[in-house]
Design a protein around this motif. Structure first.
Motif, PDB file in Angstrom:
ATOM      1  N   LEU A  81       5.756  10.395 -10.752  1.00 50.75           N
ATOM      2  CA  LEU A  81       5.061  10.773  -9.101  1.00 50.75           C
ATOM      3  C   LEU A  81       3.458  10.362  -9.933  1.00 50.75           C
ATOM      4  N   TYR A  96       6.038   1.169  -2.867  1.00 47.70           N
ATOM      5  CA  TYR A  96       4.184   1.870  -3.114  1.00 47.70           C
ATOM      6  C   TYR A  96       4.480   0.032  -2.090  1.00 47.70           C
ATOM      7  N   CYS A 128       8.958   4.961 -12.993  1.00 44.87           N
ATOM      8  CA  CYS A 128       7.651   4.065 -12.716  1.00 44.87           C
ATOM      9  C   CYS A 128       7.945   2.612 -12.206  1.00 44.87           C
ATOM     10  N   SER A 150       8.395   3.026  -8.550  1.00 44.39           N
ATOM     11  CA  SER A 150       7.485   3.439  -7.732  1.00 44.39           C
ATOM     12  C   SER A 150       6.484   1.737  -7.014  1.00 44.39           C
ATOM     13  N   TYR A 194       3.067   6.830 -10.242  1.00 37.79           N
ATOM     14  CA  TYR A 194       3.071   6.502  -8.018  1.00 37.79           C
ATOM     15  C   TYR A 194       1.519   6.675  -8.009  1.00 37.79           C
TER      16      TYR A 194
END
Length: 603
Positions: A434, A40, A33, A36, A437
């Motif tokens: 994921l 991003y 986490c 991510s 994300y």
């Protein structure tokens, strides 16, 4: 096949609690986490074509999900011919709390269907019920009607007309959700009085047990035979009008009891405006049938009333080109974050532990009723269950026919998303990174877009770089991919709605995102009832409420038009007063148009 009258009354507490992750897995989830976030950030802020890059990543994850889902079906098909069923028998033993009489059997995808609704249009409701007659693997049909007044009799009549044989209608004296809530509160009060630490899990289990017992008692009072050649195969439950969550809870409790009698392991749940195809139930359930860690799944959706108005045509293009892809982002890891209400399947052994916490959810100090499908999914994920998205399976749902109803629906869905995404952070600790994300992209992408638009509107400076070619590439790539791989094949006449559908969805999206965040505590069914007399009543809603629901869109359209006018004025080299006139005229026209298709049309 035994009837409720012949079965033992004693239910034991279900012991299936999902599959919690290990400590090492929790640590990996946390690190994933955290990682991510910079991924991003750099893929958006420091990319020349961030929108194109995003769609390429989304398509890759969609294809991976398709590959994994097909692998699940193949594994299930092989298990049908495998002589050893040890894992299957272990699951049967684990769910001793409910399937007391169900003997170990070969794996199969047999299920029962539960369809709930409130004052649905009779013709649409009839079409929805008719579709289940040809649905493969559906062995029992349960209808739930949220209302017992004269206006609600139309739905009962439709049920009796569609299922004239092996069917019956039962009036529920008290909604089971209220029973569960009362017993839960009483149990916790007794714990406090006796100086015992309040144990919510124990209170939930006791109230769930009471509801199961009450449902069995109601079936016994009506002396029904469930199953068998002459037994009941179609049951309609009606209760006092509450909300969708209320009738869903009652229907699910009865589904657990009836499935215990029939030895069924799966439940298909849908809405009264949804039409299923012959393989919708079977192919969705096949994705979880061979995986004991899979607690639920959902299918893709298409719009069956797409030719009704311009709005429904545009909405159909959105379902085809956007929702198919966006729902697939975390799905390849078995962490789909929303089992869509119109097309959801559950492993019944996963439901007893989550129904009461789901029904009694409190946020902002009030009971929540707007996020029934997402909160069910969250509860499954929190308990370690996998949730699958079968994107290659379709069911057909109804979509709002006017802009005002479409926006209200989008705001309601967005509120539910915010509640589950932002107020339940624990789910990211126990799920694949994921999922986190996907949440970051979904929650903060539109919000950043809204901030960038308003920043340029007030300052004339770009907060982030925007490339027209980036958006062009994105539309071309997603359209070509959908033409090749989307299970829903467009007709030639629908192609013209694809590009307008992109603008129809993405222009209001930032405003919907911000406004829904500011009004997360609002509730309601989200869309109005569709029976003819009630539609007339709905048209008489006050102007004040209309402005509260839709005024944000009018303001946002003015801001967007002002930004477009400012960009053109700069490009044309207009002087300051010409620029101001251009902006003001554009804003006035856009706001009037926004009012005309929303508040003005609903007044």
């Amino acid at each position: 096949m035994m009837s409720p009258k012949e079965k033992n009354d004693d239910f034991r507490e279900p012991v299936v609690q999902g599959h919690p992750p290990s400590a090492s897995r929790l640590l990996l989830n946390i690190l994933g986490c955290l990682l991510s976030l910079p991924i991003y950030y750099f893929s958006t802020v420091h990319s020349r074509y961030p929108v194109t890059l995003d769609i390429v990543i989304t398509i890759a994850l969609t294809e991976l999900n398709r590959y994994i889902v097909e692998g699940r079906r193949q594994h299930f098909a092989r298990s049908l011919h495998t002589p050893s069923f040890d894992q299957h028998l272990d699951e049967k033993k684990e769910w001793s709390g409910l399937h007391l009489e169900a003997q170990p059997c070969l794996p199969n995808a047999d299920c029962m269907a539960a369809v709930v609704g409130w004052r649905e249009d009779p013709s649409l409701y009839a079409r929805a019920l008719q579709s289940y007659k040809s649905a493969k693997t559906c062995t029992f049909f349960l209808a739930g009607i949220d209302g017992d007044e004269a206006e609600d009799q139309d739905m009962v009549n439709v049920f009796c007309q569609v299922f004239p044989e092996n069917s019956t209608v039962i009036q529920i004296p008290e909604p089971l959700g209220e029973v569960a809530e009362r017993i839960r509160a009483k149990t916790m009060a007794l714990q406090r009085q006796n100086g015992i630490p309040v144990n919510e899990d124990e209170a939930n289990a006791i109230s769930m047990q009471a509801c199961l017992d009450l449902a069995r008692s109601i079936l016994r009072q009506h002396d029904l035979t469930i199953g068998g050649p002459k037994g009941i195969k179609h049951l309609c439950l009606k209760q006092r009008h509450m909300h969708k969550k209320g009738i869903m809870f009652t229907a699910y409790v009865f589904a657990l009891v009836i499935s215990d009698i029939l030895g069924i392991e799966y439940l298909w749940s849908s809405d009264s405006d949804t039409i299923v195809f012959p393989d919708s139930l079977e192919k969705t359930i096949n994705t979880i049938a061979s995986d004991l860690k899979a607690g639920g799944a959902s299918s893709g959706l298409v719009v069956h009333n797409n030719r009704e108005t311009a709005v429904t045509n545009l909405a159909s293009a959105v379902y085809w080109g956007e929702l198919y892809l966006t729902r697939s982002t975390p799905a390849c890891t078995g962490t789909s974050d929303c089992q869509s209400g119109p097309s959801t399947a559950f492993r019944l052994s996963a439901l007893p532990a989550i129904l009461v916490p789901w029904y009694t959810q409190i946020a902002f100090g009030k009971r929540m009723i707007v996020n029934e499908d997402r909160h069910l999914t969250t509860n499954l994920l929190l308990r370690g269950w996998n949730v699958i998205f079968a994107s290659d399976v379709l069911a057909a749902t109804d979509t709002p026919t006017t802009m005002s109803r479409w926006l209200r629906q989008q705001v309601r869905w967005a509120r539910a998303t915010h509640i589950e995404s932002l107020l339940r952070p624990k789910v990211y600790l126990v799920s694949h990174p994921l999922l986190f994300y996907g949440m970051v992209k979904r929650e903060f992408g539109p919000a950043i877009g809204a901030l960038a638009v308003m920043w340029f509107f007030f300052t004339g400076h770009q907060l982030i770089e925007i490339s027209v070619m980036d958006f062009v590439f994105r539309i071309l790539i997603s359209t070509m991919y959908n033409f090749v791989r989307n299970t829903h094949r467009l007709r030639l006449g629908d192609v013209r709605w694809i590009v307008p559908g992109v603008f129809f969805y993405y222009i209001p999206l930032p405003a919907v995102q911000i406004y829904s965040m500011l009004t997360m505590a609002a509730d309601g069914w989200g869309t109005s009832m569709r029976a003819s007399g009630d539609m007339e009543r709905a048209k008489r809603e006050g102007m004040r409420k209309a402005w509260f629901d839709l005024g944000f869109f009018v303001v946002w359209m003015g801001i967007v038009a002002g930004v477009v006018a400012k960009v053109l004025a700069i490009h044309w080299g207009l002087v300051w007063y010409e620029k101001m006139v251009c902006i003001m005229v554009s804003m006035g026209v856009a706001m009037w148009g926004g009012w005309r298709v929303t508040i003005g049309a609903s007044g």
